[in-house]
Design an enzyme around this catalytic site. Sequence first.
Site, PDB file in Angstrom:
ATOM      1  N   GLU A  33      -5.153 -11.866   0.674  1.00 46.03           N
ATOM      2  CA  GLU A  33      -4.250 -11.900   1.832  1.00 46.03           C
ATOM      3  C   GLU A  33      -4.919 -12.651   2.990  1.00 46.03           C
ATOM      4  OE1 GLU A  33      -2.686  -8.128   3.077  1.00 46.03           O
ATOM      5  OE2 GLU A  33      -1.763  -7.719   1.130  1.00 46.03           O
ATOM      6  N   ALA A  90       0.835  -1.205   0.000  1.00 51.14           N
ATOM      7  CA  ALA A  90       0.000   0.000   0.000  1.00 51.14           C
ATOM      8  C   ALA A  90       0.865   1.248   0.000  1.00 51.14           C
ATOM      9  CB  ALA A  90      -0.894  -0.007   1.227  1.00 51.14           C
ATOM     10  N   HIS A 123      -2.818  -0.816   8.321  1.00 50.79           N
ATOM     11  CA  HIS A 123      -1.971  -0.995   9.500  1.00 50.79           C
ATOM     12  C   HIS A 123      -1.774   0.321  10.258  1.00 50.79           C
ATOM     13  CE1 HIS A 123      -0.795  -5.240   9.109  1.00 50.79           C
ATOM     14  NE2 HIS A 123      -0.935  -5.043   7.812  1.00 50.79           N
TER      15      HIS A 123
END
Length: 283
Positions: A251, A188, A195
Amino acid sequence: MLKKAAPLFMFFLITTVMIGCSFWDEGQADNRLQKEAEQVEQDRDKDVHYEGTSEEISASLNENEAEETEEGYVISADKINEVITVDGQAVIQNPDNIFANINREFLLPSDYIPDDLVAPNVRFSFDEDVEKRYLREEAAFALEELFTAAEEAGIELFAISGYRSYERQEVLYDNALTNHGADQEVVAMPGQSEHQTGLAMDVSSRSNGFALSAAFEETDEGQWLAEHAHEYGFIIRYPKGKEEITGYDFEPWHLRYIGTEIAEILFENDWTLEEYLGEVTPI
Ligand SMILES: [Zn+2]
């Protein structure tokens, strides 16, 4: 000349010592990552842990935030992203929102750091006290419950990577660009990583070599997680077959905390967060 300069030098030296060690610290901490690590350390030293019991935390979650009605799914309007446009990009103004939707379209502010980061008491793949060990309080509590339930089912999970500062994401993104070119489906851009919310934790297993790889899906641990994460308020944020919607590759290791109500709705309907927000009515 040297003799005359010596008292002056001593004066500066003593003054520096009297003021404190801040000069030395600043000299060493010439990058912001270091400062962030110190901030996390300070937060930890304040002995901040869970301020509420599990009942209090879940009760606070149940206050009209998300539910199913006869007309369909509804959500509190304040749980939807509030955005302003900066340089052509939608920047979230309520990043503390536990339902925040971060993706290619909606970015977190570059200076956003959650103020309730704590280290969950779960098994990690590393020993260091670094920022990736941290999560927001609510998410940390839920992760402990998830790991406990897994343990009871004979499943040994390892936490790999949680909170990540904007600056750390910048480093990772730049490294990825250098090494692989602009592969945005894998790494990203800064501001676009979940996160940074402190609500995401990457998880793996010994059986998968502690790797964050698609093969984790095939392991007992990956399968248990896919079946049970929602019971503790987590979603597999980037599912297989939904790459076009999420903008990310599959993911199976990336957990996002969002609370049990929405996590269960997403699980039952096989929706991504984006699909759910397309269906729900803000009230
Ligand atoms: Zn992740």
